[in-house]
Scaffold this motif. Sequence first.
Motif, short mmCIF file in Angstrom:
data_model
loop_
_atom_site.label_atom_id
_atom_site.label_comp_id
_atom_site.label_asym_id
_atom_site.label_seq_id
_atom_site.Cartn_x
_atom_site.Cartn_y
_atom_site.Cartn_z
N GLU A 3 0.84 -1.19 0.00
CA GLU A 3 0.00 0.00 0.00
C GLU A 3 0.88 1.25 0.00
N TRP A 4 0.44 2.26 -0.72
CA TRP A 4 1.13 3.54 -0.75
C TRP A 4 0.89 4.25 0.58
N ILE A 5 1.94 4.90 1.09
CA ILE A 5 1.82 5.70 2.31
C ILE A 5 1.90 7.17 1.90
N ASP A 6 0.77 7.85 2.02
CA ASP A 6 0.71 9.27 1.64
C ASP A 6 0.78 10.21 2.84
N ASP A 7 0.71 9.66 4.05
CA ASP A 7 0.75 10.48 5.26
C ASP A 7 2.13 11.13 5.40
N GLU A 8 2.17 12.45 5.40
CA GLU A 8 3.44 13.17 5.41
C GLU A 8 4.23 12.92 6.70
N ASP A 9 3.56 12.83 7.85
CA ASP A 9 4.27 12.55 9.10
C ASP A 9 4.97 11.19 9.04
N GLU A 10 4.31 10.19 8.46
CA GLU A 10 4.91 8.87 8.33
C GLU A 10 6.06 8.89 7.33
N GLN A 11 5.93 9.65 6.25
CA GLN A 11 7.03 9.78 5.29
C GLN A 11 8.25 10.41 5.95
N ILE A 12 8.03 11.44 6.76
CA ILE A 12 9.13 12.10 7.47
C ILE A 12 9.78 11.13 8.45
N ARG A 13 8.96 10.34 9.16
CA ARG A 13 9.48 9.37 10.12
C ARG A 13 10.36 8.32 9.43
N ILE A 14 9.90 7.79 8.31
CA ILE A 14 10.66 6.77 7.60
C ILE A 14 11.93 7.37 6.96
N TRP A 15 11.81 8.60 6.45
CA TRP A 15 12.98 9.30 5.90
C TRP A 15 14.07 9.41 6.97
N ALA A 16 13.68 9.87 8.17
CA ALA A 16 14.64 10.03 9.27
C ALA A 16 15.19 8.68 9.72
N LEU A 17 14.35 7.67 9.74
CA LEU A 17 14.80 6.33 10.12
C LEU A 17 15.90 5.84 9.17
N HIS A 18 15.72 6.05 7.88
CA HIS A 18 16.75 5.64 6.91
C HIS A 18 18.04 6.43 7.10
N GLN A 19 17.93 7.73 7.41
CA GLN A 19 19.12 8.55 7.62
C GLN A 19 19.88 8.11 8.87
N GLN A 20 19.15 7.67 9.91
CA GLN A 20 19.77 7.34 11.19
C GLN A 20 20.24 5.89 11.29
N THR A 21 19.85 5.05 10.33
CA THR A 21 20.23 3.64 10.36
C THR A 21 21.51 3.44 9.55
N SER A 22 22.44 2.71 10.14
CA SER A 22 23.72 2.45 9.47
C SER A 22 23.53 1.57 8.24
N PRO A 23 24.37 1.80 7.21
CA PRO A 23 24.37 0.90 6.05
C PRO A 23 24.71 -0.51 6.49
N PRO A 24 24.26 -1.53 5.84
CA PRO A 24 23.60 -1.51 4.54
C PRO A 24 22.08 -1.32 4.62
N LEU A 25 21.49 -1.32 5.81
CA LEU A 25 20.03 -1.16 5.91
C LEU A 25 19.61 0.29 5.71
N GLY A 26 20.38 1.21 6.21
CA GLY A 26 20.04 2.63 6.09
C GLY A 26 20.85 3.33 5.02
N PHE A 27 20.37 4.51 4.64
CA PHE A 27 21.09 5.34 3.68
C PHE A 27 20.52 6.75 3.78
N ASP A 28 21.22 7.70 3.22
CA ASP A 28 20.74 9.08 3.23
C ASP A 28 20.00 9.35 1.93
N PRO A 29 18.66 9.49 1.97
CA PRO A 29 17.90 9.72 0.73
C PRO A 29 18.04 11.14 0.17
N GLN A 30 18.57 12.07 0.96
CA GLN A 30 18.65 13.47 0.53
C GLN A 30 19.40 13.68 -0.78
N PRO A 31 20.57 13.05 -1.01
CA PRO A 31 21.25 13.27 -2.29
C PRO A 31 20.44 12.81 -3.51
#
Length: 105
Positions: free
Chosen positions: A42-70
């Motif tokens: 299912e698509w997640i359109d909730d902006e708060d949840e998108q921000i939470r997952i974005w931050a989770l990926h930034q804070q998780t070490s590779p190989p599971l995490g990555f910085d989506p900003q670039p």
Amino acid sequence: MVGSSRGRSRTRPNICALTPTHVSLAYIQDKEQPVYVDCRAEWIDDEDEQIRIWALHQQTSPPLGFDPQPHYGDIHHHYFELLKFTPWRVELGALYGEPTVWRPP
């Protein structure tokens, strides 16, 4: 969801046009013990949840995490979309035996 402002109809096949949509995933690093996961997608359109997952990926070490900003800049980039997979069946394959299958209670 078709033709949404997020670009779903332009950027990829519309795999989630119907609700619910089921997908199968496979992880086959070891050919003798593959893992198959059947999920509801299912698509997640909730902006708060998108921000939470974005931050989770930034804070998780590779190989599971990555910085989506670039890649995307921020969550409002037209190619950034969040797709949630909820497993309803997981199979741990066994080449020389019976597979182990998990289903939620």
